[in-house]
Write an enzyme that holds these catalytic residues in place. Structure first.
Site, PDB file in Angstrom:
ATOM      1  N   ARG A 144       0.815  -1.220   0.000  1.00 44.59           N
ATOM      2  CA  ARG A 144       0.000   0.000   0.000  1.00 44.59           C
ATOM      3  C   ARG A 144       0.844   1.265   0.000  1.00 44.59           C
ATOM      4  NH1 ARG A 144      -3.275  -1.243   4.960  1.00 44.59           N
ATOM      5  NH2 ARG A 144      -2.289  -3.287   5.069  1.00 44.59           N
ATOM      6  N   GLU A 178       1.541  -5.652  13.429  1.00 41.99           N
ATOM      7  CA  GLU A 178       0.389  -5.843  14.302  1.00 41.99           C
ATOM      8  C   GLU A 178      -0.113  -7.282  14.251  1.00 41.99           C
ATOM      9  OE1 GLU A 178      -2.773  -3.084  13.423  1.00 41.99           O
ATOM     10  OE2 GLU A 178      -3.736  -3.440  15.352  1.00 41.99           O
TER      11      GLU A 178
HETATM   12  O1  LIG Z   1       3.458  -0.239  11.688  1.00 45.38           O
HETATM   13  P1  LIG Z   1       3.322  -1.705  11.448  1.00 45.38           P
HETATM   14  O2  LIG Z   1       2.749  -2.454  12.611  1.00 45.38           O
HETATM   15  O3  LIG Z   1       4.578  -2.324  10.970  1.00 45.38           O
HETATM   16  O4  LIG Z   1       2.211  -1.892  10.319  1.00 45.38           O
HETATM   17  C1  LIG Z   1       2.080  -1.089   9.182  1.00 45.38           C
HETATM   18  C2  LIG Z   1       2.202  -1.890   7.928  1.00 45.38           C
HETATM   19  O5  LIG Z   1       1.166  -2.890   7.867  1.00 45.38           O
HETATM   20  C3  LIG Z   1       0.529  -2.817   6.594  1.00 45.38           C
HETATM   21  O6  LIG Z   1       1.184  -3.541   5.617  1.00 45.38           O
HETATM   22  P2  LIG Z   1       1.073  -5.103   5.365  1.00 45.38           P
HETATM   23  O7  LIG Z   1       2.404  -5.699   5.767  1.00 45.38           O
HETATM   24  O8  LIG Z   1      -0.160  -5.634   5.998  1.00 45.38           O
HETATM   25  O9  LIG Z   1       1.060  -5.219   3.790  1.00 45.38           O
HETATM   26  P3  LIG Z   1       0.171  -4.703   2.579  1.00 45.38           P
HETATM   27  O10 LIG Z   1       0.410  -3.212   2.430  1.00 45.38           O
HETATM   28  O11 LIG Z   1       0.747  -5.461   1.427  1.00 45.38           O
HETATM   29  O12 LIG Z   1      -1.285  -5.015   2.865  1.00 45.38           O
HETATM   30  C4  LIG Z   1       0.649  -1.348   6.242  1.00 45.38           C
HETATM   31  O13 LIG Z   1       0.472  -1.135   4.848  1.00 45.38           O
HETATM   32  C5  LIG Z   1       2.029  -0.991   6.716  1.00 45.38           C
HETATM   33  O14 LIG Z   1       3.024  -1.319   5.756  1.00 45.38           O
HETATM   34  N1  LIG Z   2      -5.121  -1.854  11.707  1.00 39.90           N
HETATM   35  C1  LIG Z   2      -4.554  -1.740  10.499  1.00 39.90           C
HETATM   36  N2  LIG Z   2      -5.268  -1.317   9.437  1.00 39.90           N
HETATM   37  C2  LIG Z   2      -4.688  -1.205   8.223  1.00 39.90           C
HETATM   38  N3  LIG Z   2      -3.408  -1.471   8.002  1.00 39.90           N
HETATM   39  C3  LIG Z   2      -2.672  -1.889   9.027  1.00 39.90           C
HETATM   40  N4  LIG Z   2      -1.378  -2.238   9.111  1.00 39.90           N
HETATM   41  C4  LIG Z   2      -1.135  -2.610  10.363  1.00 39.90           C
HETATM   42  N5  LIG Z   2      -2.206  -2.494  11.132  1.00 39.90           N
HETATM   43  C5  LIG Z   2      -3.196  -2.050  10.306  1.00 39.90           C
END
Ligand SMILES: O=P(O)(O)OC[C@H]1O[C@H](OP(=O)(O)OP(=O)(O)O)[C@H](O)[C@@H]1O
Ligand SMILES: Nc1ncnc2[nH]cnc12
Length: 176
Positions: free
Chosen positions: A64, A101
């Site tokens: 994202r 998370e």
């Molecule tokens: O601050 P944090 O606890 O590290 O979480 C934040 C990250 O989690 C999500 O990505 P995700 O790894 O779920 O991947 P995506 O963007 O491919 O859905 C979001 O897009 C951030 O990159």
């Molecule tokens: N609660 C949340 N919603 C969307 N993206 C996330 N990445 C980590 N935690 C998230």
């Protein structure tokens, strides 16, 4: 940040309970992507604190972070480089592990993406626990670049992500 933009974002972001696992309140950004006028204002707002900071590269975090990082790099007229999940990049890579998370993961970057002298802006959609952003900053510094700031659309303040980013300039458009 204008209160009006914060209100528009709060009204547009979609909360999805128990995704991707029980107890997680997921912030769905797809309604923001579906609103071009809002996207334009979001990109402007994410860039505003960085104007005049001499950013030479934008690094976006898969997946994202790409959606916001590429338009920001275009606005700044600087190169974009992806930080990707493992095994996706085709050339020589460096990697960092991190916890987030709802799981653990690894990020990789091409070793020639941000060399010495690069002043890098890290971009992602959400700052939650901060593990992803912190790992990205470590990776950039291992490759010789310096991190000018971290810019996110949404900060989940109750997860204290900034604690993993001490001494970093962290900018969020909206905080919950
Ligand atoms: O601050 P944090 O606890 O590290 O979480 C934040 C990250 O989690 C999500 O990505 P995700 O790894 O779920 O991947 P995506 O963007 O491919 O859905 C979001 O897009 C951030 O990159
Ligand atoms: N609660 C949340 N919603 C969307 N993206 C996330 N990445 C980590 N935690 C998230």
């Amino acid at each position: 940040m204008t209160a009006i933009l914060t209100e528009r974002l709060s009204a547009t972001l979609r909360d999805v309970p128990d995704f991707p696992s029980p107890g997680i309140l997921f912030k769905d950004i797809t309604p923001v992507l579906a609103d071009p006028a809002l996207m334009r204002d979001v990109i402007t707002a994410m860039l505003a604190p960085l104007r005049g900071s001499g950013v030479t590269h934008v690094v976006g975090v898969e997946s994202r972070g790409f959606l916001f990082g590429v338009p920001m790099a275009l606005q700044l007229d600087v190169p974009f480089a992806p930080a990707r999940k493992p095994g996706k990049l085709p050339w020589k890579t460096a990697r960092e592990s991190y916890d987030l998370e709802y799981r653990s993961d690894v990020l990789e970057m091409h070793t020639d993406a941000v060399g010495a002298g690069a002043r890098v802006l890290v971009v992602d959609d959400v700052l939650a626990t901060g593990g992803t952003a912190a790992a990205t900053c470590r990776l950039i510094e291992r490759l010789g670049g310096s991190v000018v700031g971290v810019s996110v659309l949404v900060e989940l303040g109750f997860l204290h992500g900034r604690a993993k980013l001490p001494d970093r300039a962290v900018h969020a458009v909206v905080t919950f």
